[in-house]
Scaffold this active site. Structure first.
Site, PDB file in Angstrom:
ATOM      1  N   CYS A  83      13.460  39.010  15.137  1.00 50.21           N
ATOM      2  CA  CYS A  83      13.928  39.632  16.383  1.00 50.21           C
ATOM      3  C   CYS A  83      12.922  39.253  17.468  1.00 50.21           C
ATOM      4  O   CYS A  83      11.770  39.686  17.423  1.00 50.21           O
ATOM      5  CB  CYS A  83      14.008  41.142  16.207  1.00 50.21           C
ATOM      6  SG  CYS A  83      14.574  41.999  17.692  1.00 50.21           S
ATOM      7  N   HIS A 161      22.672  31.538  14.798  1.00 50.19           N
ATOM      8  CA  HIS A 161      23.274  31.668  16.127  1.00 50.19           C
ATOM      9  C   HIS A 161      24.384  30.639  16.309  1.00 50.19           C
ATOM     10  O   HIS A 161      24.339  29.550  15.720  1.00 50.19           O
ATOM     11  CB  HIS A 161      22.209  31.445  17.213  1.00 50.19           C
ATOM     12  CG  HIS A 161      21.148  32.489  17.193  1.00 50.19           C
ATOM     13  ND1 HIS A 161      21.241  33.656  17.925  1.00 50.19           N
ATOM     14  CD2 HIS A 161      19.997  32.594  16.483  1.00 50.19           C
ATOM     15  CE1 HIS A 161      20.176  34.409  17.680  1.00 50.19           C
ATOM     16  NE2 HIS A 161      19.406  33.798  16.799  1.00 50.19           N
ATOM     17  N   GLU A 209      25.554  40.462  19.140  1.00 52.39           N
ATOM     18  CA  GLU A 209      24.574  40.369  18.048  1.00 52.39           C
ATOM     19  C   GLU A 209      25.143  40.827  16.714  1.00 52.39           C
ATOM     20  O   GLU A 209      25.785  41.888  16.621  1.00 52.39           O
ATOM     21  CB  GLU A 209      23.354  41.240  18.356  1.00 52.39           C
ATOM     22  CG  GLU A 209      22.391  40.612  19.322  1.00 52.39           C
ATOM     23  CD  GLU A 209      21.042  41.297  19.254  1.00 52.39           C
ATOM     24  OE1 GLU A 209      20.570  41.558  18.129  1.00 52.39           O
ATOM     25  OE2 GLU A 209      20.490  41.571  20.321  1.00 52.39           O
ATOM     26  N   CYS A 218      18.879  39.250  23.858  1.00 50.76           N
ATOM     27  CA  CYS A 218      18.571  38.826  22.485  1.00 50.76           C
ATOM     28  C   CYS A 218      17.560  37.688  22.587  1.00 50.76           C
ATOM     29  O   CYS A 218      17.867  36.636  23.165  1.00 50.76           O
ATOM     30  CB  CYS A 218      19.853  38.353  21.806  1.00 50.76           C
ATOM     31  SG  CYS A 218      19.624  37.718  20.137  1.00 50.76           S
ATOM     32  N   GLY A 221      18.395  34.741  20.441  1.00 50.72           N
ATOM     33  CA  GLY A 221      19.607  34.161  21.024  1.00 50.72           C
ATOM     34  C   GLY A 221      19.306  33.356  22.262  1.00 50.72           C
ATOM     35  O   GLY A 221      19.870  32.273  22.481  1.00 50.72           O
TER      36      GLY A 221
END
Ligand SMILES: N[C@H](CCC[C@H](N)C(=O)O)C(=O)O
Length: 276
Positions: A83, A161, A209, A218, A221
């Site tokens: 994360c 992703h 997400e 994100c 992301g």
């Protein structure tokens, strides 16, 4: 009752659970994570960051040269490898608690390996740059929302992703559910990013997400979006991209030695105790 803190990075928000030796919070069940992240009956968050020493986390931490492990969980209770916004908030918390010295680079162990954080000016409240490691650029795929579908690039930042370029971010619709994606490409689910170009080296995005739904930001992301954009633009390495998200802006660079550096803010805004 248990201690917790609340923090965010570009409005991707998290419940932090200090648990240095793994003795405070016991097993972090999906039910408990969901309860903590519930925005009505709980504290509320896009995810949970358990703050635990690598020595106490078992197999996931084996061989990682960092004192602290970021045990990240999505709001639905699922586990994710990494994360990006969360690791900045995690680092800010460690620095504020005096557990690390922000003057020097701070290594943080994760399920996607060690990520090294650098605090701008060595200041606890400085912008934090994270070495997110080497991106994996994989196959072309497609994603769909309702009747509309788009080509997408599979980029792995330690977590999966799918990056799709759209003409207008509104084209992706309300994004209430996960965009349709190929289960053969993403057997463990996927974070889907929609991106528009604003100018050279400047893009804007939305994200749905895995495990949390549409969020305001994100980090991993944004890194995947930068990789796909730089490839599509034929951008030279070490070109810094500005990535605008609903919750703020991240600055991302793909270095000549194939590492992704992500810079952005991190805030720890509250602490308390909970019975959840
Ligand atoms: N939902 C993501 C994890 C959180 C990623 C995001 N919050 C970030 O800042 O990177 C996943 O399941 O891979």
């Amino acid at each position: 009752m248990y201690p917790f803190l609340k923090g965010h990075g570009t409005e991707n928000d998290f419940v932090l659970l200090p648990d240095p030796d793994g003795a405070v919070h016991g097993e972090l069940t999906p039910e408990r994570v969901r309860a903590l992240c519930d925005r009505r009956a709980g504290i509320g968050g896009d995810g949970v960051l358990r703050v635990i020493r690598t020595a106490a986390v078992g197999a996931a931490g084996l061989g990682q040269d960092a004192e602290w492990f970021m045990d990240y969980r999505n709001a639905d209770g699922s586990v994710s490898e990494m994360c990006g916004n969360g690791v900045r908030v995690f680092g800010r918390h460690l620095a504020e608690q005096g557990l690390v010295d922000p003057i020097r680079p701070v290594p943080v162990a994760t399920r996607a390996g060690v990520k090294v954080l650098t605090f701008a000016g060595g200041a606890v409240d400085g912008e934090i740059t994270v070495d997110m490691g080497t991106p994996k650029v994989l196959e072309e795929t497609t994603v769909a929302v309702g009747e509309r579908s788009w080509p997408a690039l599979h980029v792995d930042m330690g977590n999966p992703h799918a990056v799709a370029f759209v003409d207008d971010l509104a084209d992706a619709g309300p994004l209430l559910d996960a965009p349709d994606h190929d289960p053969a490409v993403y057997p463990a689910g996927v974070n889907v990013e929609f991106v528009v170009r604003r100018a050279a080296g400047h893009v804007a995005m939305r994200v749905h997400e895995r495990g949390s739904g549409e969020t305001r930001s994100c980090g991993t992301g944004a890194c995947a979006v930068m990789v796909a954009s730089a490839l599509a633009d034929g951008a030279a390495r070490d070109t810094a991209y500005r990535v605008d998200l609903p919750g703020g802006t991240l600055r991302i660079t793909w270095t000549a030695d194939d590492r992704i550096l992500m810079s952005g803010p991190a805030v720890v805004l509250a602490e308390g105790v909970t019975g959840l």
